[in-house]
Design an enzyme around this catalytic site. Structure first.
Site, mmCIF file in Angstrom:
data_model
loop_
_atom_site.group_PDB
_atom_site.id
_atom_site.type_symbol
_atom_site.label_atom_id
_atom_site.label_comp_id
_atom_site.label_asym_id
_atom_site.label_seq_id
_atom_site.Cartn_x
_atom_site.Cartn_y
_atom_site.Cartn_z
ATOM 1 N N LYS A 53 -55.865 17.944 -0.466
ATOM 2 C CA LYS A 53 -55.550 17.337 0.835
ATOM 3 C C LYS A 53 -54.435 18.102 1.549
ATOM 4 C CE LYS A 53 -57.358 13.016 -0.834
ATOM 5 N NZ LYS A 53 -57.175 11.741 -1.526
ATOM 6 N N GLN A 97 -52.280 8.042 -2.951
ATOM 7 C CA GLN A 97 -53.369 8.450 -3.844
ATOM 8 C C GLN A 97 -53.612 7.365 -4.898
ATOM 9 O OE1 GLN A 97 -55.306 11.325 -3.490
ATOM 10 N NE2 GLN A 97 -56.559 10.292 -5.023
ATOM 11 N N ASP A 120 -56.771 6.359 5.309
ATOM 12 C CA ASP A 120 -57.873 6.129 4.367
ATOM 13 C C ASP A 120 -58.815 5.034 4.869
ATOM 14 O OD1 ASP A 120 -58.172 7.733 2.140
ATOM 15 O OD2 ASP A 120 -56.641 6.697 0.953
#
Ligand code: NDP
Length: 292
Positions: A53, A97, A120
C-alpha cells in the site's frame, strides 16, 4: 480458452492516470492527497500488504505515512492515535491493517475512524450508505472487482451473478454492487445446497471463500466471467527440490480457464486492483474535503 482479466495491467494503467491527476490536484489545492496506514505488531502477511500500500502511494505520487505500533499496544493508545489522525487536516485517508491482536476490539477501532477518512469503506456509516444506495466510500476489493468485470465489455444488467462467500469485506458488498448494476444476484455460502449447480448457472461468478481451488470447471458456465478473490498459500516443491509454498486462488485456474469466457489469475488479479482502489478512495476522500 478464456480471456485473462489482468489485474496488474489494469492497475498499472489506472495508477498512471492517477499520477497525472495528483500533479494537477497539488497545483490546484496546494497539497497532495495523504494516506495513513496503521499496522499493529509484525504479522508477515499484514506487513507485506502494508508495504504494498505504501509503495503504491509512492508510485502514484501521493503522500503517505506508516504508523507502526507494537503488538502489545493498548486499545486506548490505538484509539488515541486514530483520534489524532481524524483531527489532522493534512490526512485524507486512514487505514488500520486487519486483523488486530486479540486484545483489541476491531469494531471499536473501525468505528473510531472518521467516516470521511474511512478509505477501506468498513465503517458502519459507509456500509449503511452503500446499502441505502447513497454516495459513500466503496470498499476496495469489491470496487476493483466491478472495474474488472466492466473491462470485459459485458453488460452486467440482467445477468445472473453468483457470489460465493458472504463476508462483510468482500461477499456482501460485491453482491450489492452487482445488484446496483441490475444483475440478478445469488449469495452462496458454506450452507448452500448443491453449490456446483448454483455456480454453474452464473454468467458472472465471484469466488471469495478462502479455499484453494474449490471452484472447478464443472461449476463454471461456458463463457462466464469468473472473478477469483481468494488468496491461499499452499505447499509446493521448489525447482531445487526443497519444500516451499505458492499462492493459488479459490478457483482451479487450470480447469476453469478452459470453460470461462473471462477469468482473473491469482496472483495478479484482484489483489493489485484492491490496492489501486485504495489509492482511488484516498483521492476521493481528498476531493470531498475540498468540497468536490
Ligand atoms: P471469510 O473467511 O470472511 O469468508 C469466507 C466465506 O466463504 C464465508 O461466507 C463462508 O461461508 C464461505 N465459505 C467457506 N467455505 C465454503 C464452502 N465450502 N462453500 C461455500 N462457501 C464457503 O473470507 P473473506 O471474504 O475475507 O476472504 C475470502 C478470500 O478472499 C480469502 O482467501 C482472502 O484471503 C481473500 N481476499 C482477497 C483480497 C484481495 O485483495 N485479493 C481481499 C480480501 C480477501 P459462511 O459465511 O457460511 O461461513
Amino acid at each position: 480458452m478464456s480471456t485473462i482479466i489482468d489485474g496488474k495491467v489494469l492497475s498499472l494503467s489506472l495508477k498512471e492516470e492517477m499520477k497525472g491527476r495528483i500533479v494537477e490536484l497539488e497545483k490546484r489545492y496546494g497539497r497532495k492527497p495523504c494516506l495513513v496506514v496503521i499496522i499493529v505488531g509484525d504479522n508477515p502477511a499484514s506487513r507485506s500488504y502494508v508495504t504494498g500500500k505504501i509503495k503504491a502511494a509512492a508510485f502514484v505520487g501521493m503522500d503517505s505515512r506508516l504508523v507502526e505500533l507494537p503488538e502489545d499496544v493498548s486499545e486506548e493508545k490505538l484509539l488515541s492515535v486514530i483520534d489524532g489522525l481524524n483531527a489532522d487536516d493534512a490526512v485524507d485517508g486512514i487505514l488500520v491493517q486487519l486483523p488486530l491482536p486479540a486484545h483489541i476490539n476491531e469494531d471499536k477501532v473501525i468505528d473510531a475512524i472518521a467516516l470521511e477518512k474511512d478509505v477501506d469503506g468498513f465503517h458502519p456509516g459507509n456500509v449503511a450508505k452503500l446499502w441505502l444506495g447513497r454516495p459513500c466510500i466503496v470498499p476496495c476489493t469489491p470496487k476493483g472487482i466491478i472495474k474488472m468485470i466492466e473491462t470485459t465489455g459485458i453488460d452486467i444488467s440482467g445477468k445472473k451473478a453468483v457470489v460465493v462467500g458472504r463476508s462483510n469485506i468482500v461477499g456482501k458488498p460485491v453482491a450489492k454492487l452487482l445488484l446496483d448494476r441490475n444483475a440478478t444476484v445469488t449469495i452462496a455460502h458454506s450452507r448452500t445446497k448443491d453449490l456446483a449447480a448454483v455456480c454453474a448457472e452464473a454468467d458472472i461468478l465471484v469466488a471469495a471463500v478462502g479455499r484453494p481451488c474449490m471452484v472447478t470447471a464443472d461449476m463454471v458456465k461456458p463463457g462466464a466471467v469468473v472473478i477469483d478473490v481468494g488468496i491461499n498459500r499452499i505447499p509446493c516443491v521448489k525447482e531445487d527440490g526443497t519444500p516451499g509454498s505458492r499462492l493459488v486462488g479459490d478457483v482451479d485456474y487450470e480447469s476453469a480457464s478452459k470453460v470461462a469466457g473471462f477469468i482473473t489469475p491469482v496472483p495478479g488479479g484482484v489483489g493489485p486492483m484492491t490496492i489501486t482502489m485504495l489509492m482511488e478512495n484516498t483521492i476521493e476522500c481528498f476531493l470531498r474535503k475540498q468540497g468536490c
